[in-house]
Write a protein that holds these residues in place. Structure first.
Motif, PDB file in Angstrom:
ATOM      1  N   ILE A  84       0.574  -1.769   0.363  1.00 12.57           N
ATOM      2  CA  ILE A  84      -0.137  -0.238  -0.199  1.00 12.57           C
ATOM      3  C   ILE A  84       1.335   1.113   0.102  1.00 12.57           C
ATOM      4  O   ILE A  84       0.146   2.341  -0.664  1.00 12.57           O
ATOM      5  N   ARG A  87       2.537   1.720  -3.538  1.00  8.64           N
ATOM      6  CA  ARG A  87       1.425   2.245  -4.148  1.00  8.64           C
ATOM      7  C   ARG A  87       0.533   3.618  -4.557  1.00  8.64           C
ATOM      8  O   ARG A  87       0.538   4.603  -4.968  1.00  8.64           O
ATOM      9  N   ARG A  88       0.702   3.588  -2.366  1.00  8.92           N
ATOM     10  CA  ARG A  88       0.244   4.845  -2.718  1.00  8.92           C
ATOM     11  C   ARG A  88       1.529   5.914  -2.628  1.00  8.92           C
ATOM     12  O   ARG A  88       1.131   7.693  -3.309  1.00  8.92           O
ATOM     13  N   TRP A 428      -5.980   3.877  -3.501  1.00  6.95           N
ATOM     14  CA  TRP A 428      -5.013   2.918  -1.702  1.00  6.95           C
ATOM     15  C   TRP A 428      -5.452   2.344  -0.911  1.00  6.95           C
ATOM     16  O   TRP A 428      -5.407   1.330  -0.102  1.00  6.95           O
TER      17      TRP A 428
END
Length: 443
Positions: A84, A87-88, A428
């Motif tokens: 995460i 991705r963020r 996210w």
């Protein structure tokens, strides 16, 4: 919360080694810090409708808190899930790149200005705070759920203020009235705390879809029958006070987009192909209808609300023609001299895309369109349980409301940037669904 953190720290110390205990204690301190900052973030969102009330010089509470929140985000604890986090960070960098493209394109014309364009630069920087703050503070399903409730409250405040101003119950620093468009002389068309009907249109579309898609487990009291009845009543009263066609059509089309996308999600292969085929056919047939009956359709819509509404529609169509004439001469965006001459038209034209083309050319349009695509990308994918299955069509409905709103007003407001940053954060949060609580999965 502090006592709970201390108990957790002691439990970690007893059950694990010194290094694990230090990590646990650090995480607890970070969680407490996040709780404090997120509380300030909630206050900031709720202060958004009151931006015309200055508290320091010409700055309102939301003006002061926006940069503080963005700068304070460096003290937020790091998310534990590495996937995460990656991705963020990727999406945040994409947001920064696209927003920078938009900002540079808009400011490029001021290179020929003999003085530094302080106000224009500040507007770009200020809007960036409203855009990035939601993306920085919406980190998981819990914070997203709270943000939904805050947006509902903000929309209710904005709608009710328009109705109460129309009745003469409250007075605002800046008021604008027009002849009633619903045939009731005692209820004139008015503007409330939000100075733009487009801002309310975006909020209305998002909240309307929330009301039909989320329940009490997801929205608390606002999702109960009594809460929903109160929200719907407030929205209707706000519509009666503002008497805005933009708000009405935007809300209706947002709901249609939500139901259409939900149907597409649950359809089988053949049904899905049939729905997509009908949609594509409609996209082909609609332009033909507009060519054949376009003038009649525009005339009928412009006449909704009486003579004054028709004059308003005619004035906007004339401004669109003037903007297109300027773009025919300068398709890459107007020069500084043209901007000075036509500044009232460029800054107040009731169409965001034309405003972007005039201010920054295709590059400014590409930057904003790319940001909307990021929001669409996060919403078009079905999230894994226990995230609400209605989240993707919720985003689609909100984007449709945004598109309808910016077709008839200048956009690029603090409210628009805040909503866009909120929608992008679904990217996210969708990945974080594996850690959701049971209430997040309730419709």
């Amino acid at each position: 919360m502090w006592l709970k953190g201390q108990r957790q720290a002691r439990r970690v110390t007893a059950d694990s080694g010194p290094s694990e205990a230090l990590v646990g204690a650090a995480y607890d301190i970070g969680s407490q810090r996040h709780g404090l900052l997120f509380g300030i973030f909630c206050l900031w969102v709720l202060s958004l409708p009151f931006y015309r009330y200055s508290v320091v010089a010409t700055y309102s509470i939301d003006n002061l808190l926006a940069p503080f929140l963005c700068l304070s985000a460096v003290f937020l604890p790091r998310l534990r899930d590495q996937a995460i986090v990656v991705r963020r960070v990727q999406i945040l960098w994409a947001m920064l790149a696209l927003y920078t493209l938009y900002g540079i394109a808009v400011l490029a014309k001021f290179a020929a200005s003999p003085v530094f364009p302080r106000e224009a630069v500040w507007n770009i920087v200020r809007d960036s705070f409203y855009f990035f703050a939601p993306a920085l503070y919406i980190r998981d399903l819990r914070t997203l759920r709270i943000m939904k409730k805050l947006i509902v409250v903000v929309a209710v405040i904005g709608g009710l203020s328009a109705f109460l101003v129309a009745l003469g119950v409250i007075r605002l620093p800046v008021e604008r009235f027009a002849e009633s468009r619903i045939g009731e002389g005692w209820l004139p068309k008015s503007i409330g705390l939000f100075s733009s009907y487009g801002d309310l249109s975006i909020l209305y579309g998002f909240v309307a879809v929330l009301m039909v898609s989320h329940g009490r487990e997801a929205l608390g009291f606002l999702g109960s029958r009594v809460g929903k009845l109160g929200v719907w009543l407030a929205l209707l009263l706000g519509l009666a006070g503002s008497q805005s066609r933009n708000m009405l059509f935007g809300t209706i089309l947002a709901l249609c987009a939500y139901w259409g996308w939900r149907r597409l999600q649950t359809a089988t292969g053949k049904q899905r192909n049939a729905i997509i085929g009908l949609f594509l056919a409609g996209m082909v047939v609609l332009p033909g209808i507009m060519v054949a009956f376009g003038s009649d359709i525009v005339e009928r819509i412009s006449q909704m609300g009486g003579e004054r509404a028709e004059h308003t529609a005619v004035e906007r169509l004339e401004s669109y023609s003037q903007a297109l004439a300027l773009l025919a001469v300068e398709p890459l965006g107007v020069s500084y001299e043209t901007y000075r001459k036509w500044q009232p038209l460029i800054e107040h034209i009731h169409n965001m895309w034309l405003r972007l083309l005039l201010q920054g050319g295709p590059l400014a349009v590409a930057g904003v369109a790319g940001l909307i695509w990021l929001a669409f990308k996060g919403g078009s994918k079905q999230a894994a349980p226990p995230l609400l299955p209605v989240e993707p069509p919720l985003i689609i409905g909100a984007i449709v409301a945004l598109f309808i709103a910016v077709e008839f007003y200048g956009g690029i407001s603090s409210t628009m940037w805040l909503m866009l940053g909120t929608l992008i954060s679904f990217n996210w949060v969708r990945m974080n669904s594996s850690t959701a609580s049971p209430k997040d999965s309730a419709p």
